[in-house]
Scaffold this motif. Structure first.
Motif, PDB file in Angstrom:
ATOM      1  N   VAL A   1      -6.673  24.016   7.628  1.00 30.00           N
ATOM      2  CA  VAL A   1      -6.829  22.685   7.063  1.00 30.00           C
ATOM      3  C   VAL A   1      -6.256  21.687   8.055  1.00 30.00           C
ATOM      4  O   VAL A   1      -5.106  21.795   8.462  1.00 30.00           O
ATOM      5  N   THR A   2      -7.065  20.710   8.492  1.00 32.33           N
ATOM      6  CA  THR A   2      -6.606  19.696   9.438  1.00 32.33           C
ATOM      7  C   THR A   2      -6.354  18.379   8.711  1.00 32.33           C
ATOM      8  O   THR A   2      -6.827  18.173   7.595  1.00 32.33           O
ATOM      9  N   VAL A   3      -5.612  17.508   9.368  1.00 31.79           N
ATOM     10  CA  VAL A   3      -5.228  16.248   8.727  1.00 31.79           C
ATOM     11  C   VAL A   3      -6.453  15.407   8.394  1.00 31.79           C
ATOM     12  O   VAL A   3      -6.471  14.706   7.373  1.00 31.79           O
ATOM     13  N   ASP A   4      -7.516  15.464   9.202  1.00 32.07           N
ATOM     14  CA  ASP A   4      -8.709  14.681   8.875  1.00 32.07           C
ATOM     15  C   ASP A   4      -9.422  15.250   7.650  1.00 32.07           C
ATOM     16  O   ASP A   4     -10.016  14.501   6.867  1.00 32.07           O
ATOM     17  N   ASP A   5      -9.353  16.600   7.460  1.00 31.48           N
ATOM     18  CA  ASP A   5      -9.906  17.187   6.234  1.00 31.48           C
ATOM     19  C   ASP A   5      -9.181  16.647   5.018  1.00 31.48           C
ATOM     20  O   ASP A   5      -9.790  16.301   3.999  1.00 31.48           O
ATOM     21  N   VAL A   6      -7.855  16.575   5.112  1.00 34.26           N
ATOM     22  CA  VAL A   6      -7.051  16.099   3.984  1.00 34.26           C
ATOM     23  C   VAL A   6      -7.353  14.626   3.681  1.00 34.26           C
ATOM     24  O   VAL A   6      -7.542  14.240   2.531  1.00 34.26           O
ATOM     25  N   LEU A   7      -7.411  13.810   4.733  1.00 28.60           N
ATOM     26  CA  LEU A   7      -7.677  12.385   4.526  1.00 28.60           C
ATOM     27  C   LEU A   7      -9.035  12.164   3.874  1.00 28.60           C
ATOM     28  O   LEU A   7      -9.190  11.303   2.998  1.00 28.60           O
ATOM     29  N   ASP A   8     -10.038  12.913   4.311  1.00 29.06           N
ATOM     30  CA  ASP A   8     -11.374  12.761   3.743  1.00 29.06           C
ATOM     31  C   ASP A   8     -11.370  12.982   2.236  1.00 29.06           C
ATOM     32  O   ASP A   8     -12.151  12.372   1.500  1.00 29.06           O
ATOM     33  N   HIS A   9     -10.481  13.891   1.773  1.00 32.12           N
ATOM     34  CA  HIS A   9     -10.474  14.219   0.351  1.00 32.12           C
ATOM     35  C   HIS A   9      -9.435  13.437  -0.439  1.00 32.12           C
ATOM     36  O   HIS A   9      -9.496  13.406  -1.668  1.00 32.12           O
ATOM     37  N   LEU A  10      -8.502  12.796   0.250  1.00 27.93           N
ATOM     38  CA  LEU A  10      -7.536  11.946  -0.443  1.00 27.93           C
ATOM     39  C   LEU A  10      -8.082  10.543  -0.686  1.00 27.93           C
ATOM     40  O   LEU A  10      -7.771   9.902  -1.685  1.00 27.93           O
ATOM     41  N   LEU A  11      -8.888  10.059   0.262  1.00 27.44           N
ATOM     42  CA  LEU A  11      -9.467   8.730   0.126  1.00 27.44           C
ATOM     43  C   LEU A  11     -10.527   8.722  -0.971  1.00 27.44           C
ATOM     44  O   LEU A  11     -11.072   9.776  -1.332  1.00 27.44           O
ATOM     45  N   PRO A  12     -10.843   7.559  -1.544  1.00 32.66           N
ATOM     46  CA  PRO A  12     -11.916   7.505  -2.549  1.00 32.66           C
ATOM     47  C   PRO A  12     -13.217   8.069  -1.991  1.00 32.66           C
ATOM     48  O   PRO A  12     -13.493   7.977  -0.792  1.00 32.66           O
TER      49      PRO A  12
ATOM     50  N   GLN B   1       1.742  17.851   0.815  1.00 28.15           N
ATOM     51  CA  GLN B   1       3.204  17.891   0.799  1.00 28.15           C
ATOM     52  C   GLN B   1       3.735  18.673   1.995  1.00 28.15           C
ATOM     53  O   GLN B   1       4.685  18.250   2.660  1.00 28.15           O
ATOM     54  N   ARG B   2       3.114  19.792   2.282  1.00 29.87           N
ATOM     55  CA  ARG B   2       3.565  20.602   3.432  1.00 29.87           C
ATOM     56  C   ARG B   2       3.336  19.862   4.744  1.00 29.87           C
ATOM     57  O   ARG B   2       4.202  19.849   5.618  1.00 29.87           O
ATOM     58  N   MET B   3       2.168  19.250   4.903  1.00 31.40           N
ATOM     59  CA  MET B   3       1.881  18.537   6.149  1.00 31.40           C
ATOM     60  C   MET B   3       2.854  17.381   6.357  1.00 31.40           C
ATOM     61  O   MET B   3       3.311  17.135   7.472  1.00 31.40           O
ATOM     62  N   ALA B   4       3.138  16.664   5.280  1.00 33.92           N
ATOM     63  CA  ALA B   4       4.065  15.538   5.391  1.00 33.92           C
ATOM     64  C   ALA B   4       5.483  16.018   5.687  1.00 33.92           C
ATOM     65  O   ALA B   4       6.218  15.391   6.452  1.00 33.92           O
ATOM     66  N   THR B   5       5.876  17.148   5.109  1.00 36.24           N
ATOM     67  CA  THR B   5       7.233  17.667   5.306  1.00 36.24           C
ATOM     68  C   THR B   5       7.456  18.130   6.734  1.00 36.24           C
ATOM     69  O   THR B   5       8.496  17.849   7.351  1.00 36.24           O
ATOM     70  N   TYR B   6       6.464  18.833   7.293  1.00 35.80           N
ATOM     71  CA  TYR B   6       6.634  19.442   8.621  1.00 35.80           C
ATOM     72  C   TYR B   6       5.934  18.673   9.742  1.00 35.80           C
ATOM     73  O   TYR B   6       5.956  19.101  10.898  1.00 35.80           O
ATOM     74  N   ASN B   7       5.294  17.543   9.410  1.00 29.75           N
ATOM     75  CA  ASN B   7       4.643  16.703  10.419  1.00 29.75           C
ATOM     76  C   ASN B   7       3.622  17.468  11.260  1.00 29.75           C
ATOM     77  O   ASN B   7       3.580  17.337  12.482  1.00 29.75           O
TER      78      ASN B   7
END
Length: 418
Positions: A393-404, A370-376
């Motif tokens: 926390v980097t965006v690729d870390d987040v994607l790795d854990h959001l994806l299946p 939510q924070r990353m999306a809010t502040y880009n």
């Protein structure tokens, strides 16, 4: 077909494939042959091409209008985008023949396959006709003789390989990005995958493991001796090494950590201590950290280092000494765009962005996204109760854990696309 009637398969591996409009649709990865009875050489029925999003498809030989040294051209018609799967009686030329130990029929000399030629006849049918082999001389000071032989002059080309090396496959994979090499490894059978992976150097194997699905990571790590496995883990990013170790039983996990150098094992242990799905468990413990009295010029030099991932190099975190996590008191961050706008002699302490509230290690994944999306932002600082920077926390870390969890798995991807 093109005017070239003989093509060595290893030489066209990786070259682009173009449709009739001149648009690239993928890259060649192998040739598919169908075995025939008796002494007849296998007939080429098509090529395997890798498409975007890591999909391998089959290109029937009749759809190919030209095979040049630097391109394969397709004729008109609709491509079948179904994921390629080898059928009984089919042979993947490079995967199954390259580096295979064979025998020269006339002399009984042992040799290794270094390439295989496919050749068209007057009717336009393509077959495997010649084999380039390197003979063993038995002398340690000389390389074996390179010879080109007819298919019928070489024994051991059919059936399962008793011995198959890795030198030729490694040469084909040399210029691949780690994600593409991980993709290619998934297409090999299990034993061949382990052989090729083990032949990679530690740093290259670490990069590839980070791009593989968990079950393949675990399988390859288990196939290595423990000392080699620990060396490879040391070359991985601490967060990726922690994710991999978290999938192992506690006893194996601790044994590998004990074999790692203490300086490499410590950040991995720290990451493993955080609950799954929190900022502490997904962060990288090695962001770019500098002191407030460092200059803009020094910061720009630091983020230009080629080993840094783009998301890590997008900003510099500023803290009091010590500079390794956990640092002294966290002060703020400087984005690389700001660095480009400031004089090279300016101090980082004077251009800080301190309005971004850091995350706590226990922050859940939902709050991070939510924070990353809010502040880009592409990275977010994580501090402990003493205001020390412990990671980012980097965006690729987040994607790795959001994806299946199985998003890297080729079988899952193929099923999802069909």
């Amino acid at each position: 077909m093109s005017t070239a009637t003989r093509v060595y398969v290893a030489r066209i591996a990786g070259i682009p494939v173009f449709d009739p409009n001149g648009d690239q649709v993928g890259r060649t990865r192998d040739a598919v042959a169908r075995e025939r009875t008796g002494t007849l050489a296998p007939r080429i029925i098509g090529l395997v091409a890798e498409m975007p999003l890591r999909r391998r498809i089959f290109l029937p030989i009749g759809r190919i209008t030209a095979i040049e040294a630097d391109a394969v051209m397709l004729g008109t018609g609709t491509l079948n985008l179904r994921r390629f799967e080898k059928r009984p009686g089919e042979l993947l030329v490079l995967e199954e023949l390259l580096d295979r130990r064979v025998t020269v029929a006339a002399s009984g000399t042992s040799a290794t396959v270094v390439d295989v030629a496919m050749e068209s006849d007057r009717l336009g049918d393509w077959s495997l006709t010649r084999v380039a082999v390197r003979e063993y001389t038995g002398r340690l000071t000389r390389r074996g003789h390179l010879r080109q032989l007819e298919w019928s002059e070489v024994r051991g080309l059919s059936g399962h390989a008793d011995q198959q090396g890795t030198a030729g496959m490694l040469a084909l994979f040399q210029d691949m990005r780690p994600a593409d090499l991980a993709n290619a490894l998934q297409d090999l059978d299990e034993s061949r995958r382990f052989e090729v992976a083990a032949a990679l150097d530690d740093e290259r194997l670490a990069d590839v493991l980070e791009e593989l699905p968990e079950q393949d990571q675990i399988g390859i790590l288990a196939a290595l001796n423990p000392e080699r496995a620990a060396d490879v883990l040391e070359e991985m990013n601490p967060d990726d090494a922690a994710d991999l170790l978290a999938e192992l039983p506690a006893g194996e996990q601790e044994a590998l950590l004990e074999l790692m150098e203490p300086a490499e094992a410590t950040p991995v242990r720290q990451l493993l201590a955080h609950p799954e799905g929190t900022a502490g468990s997904v962060m990288t413990s090695e962001p770019v950290i500098m002191a407030p009295d460092n200059t803009v010029a020094e910061a720009l030099a630091r983020i230009r280092e080629p080993q840094l991932a783009p998301a890590v190099a997008a900003q510099v975190f500023v803290a009091r000494p010590p500079m390794a996590t956990p640092t002294g008191r966290y002060l703020g961050m400087v984005f690389f765009q700001r660095l480009l706008r400031e004089p090279p002699s300016a101090l980082l302490g004077g251009i800080l962005d301190s309005d971004i509230d850091p995350l706590e290690p226990a922050a859940p994944l939902a709050e991070i996204t939510q924070r990353m999306a809010t502040y880009n932002l592409v990275a977010w600082p994580v501090v402990d109760a003493q205001d020390r920077l412990v990671g980012a926390v980097t965006v690729d870390d987040v994607l790795d854990h959001l994806l299946p969890r199985d998003w890297r798995d080729r079988e899952h991807a193929g099923a999802a696309d069909e």
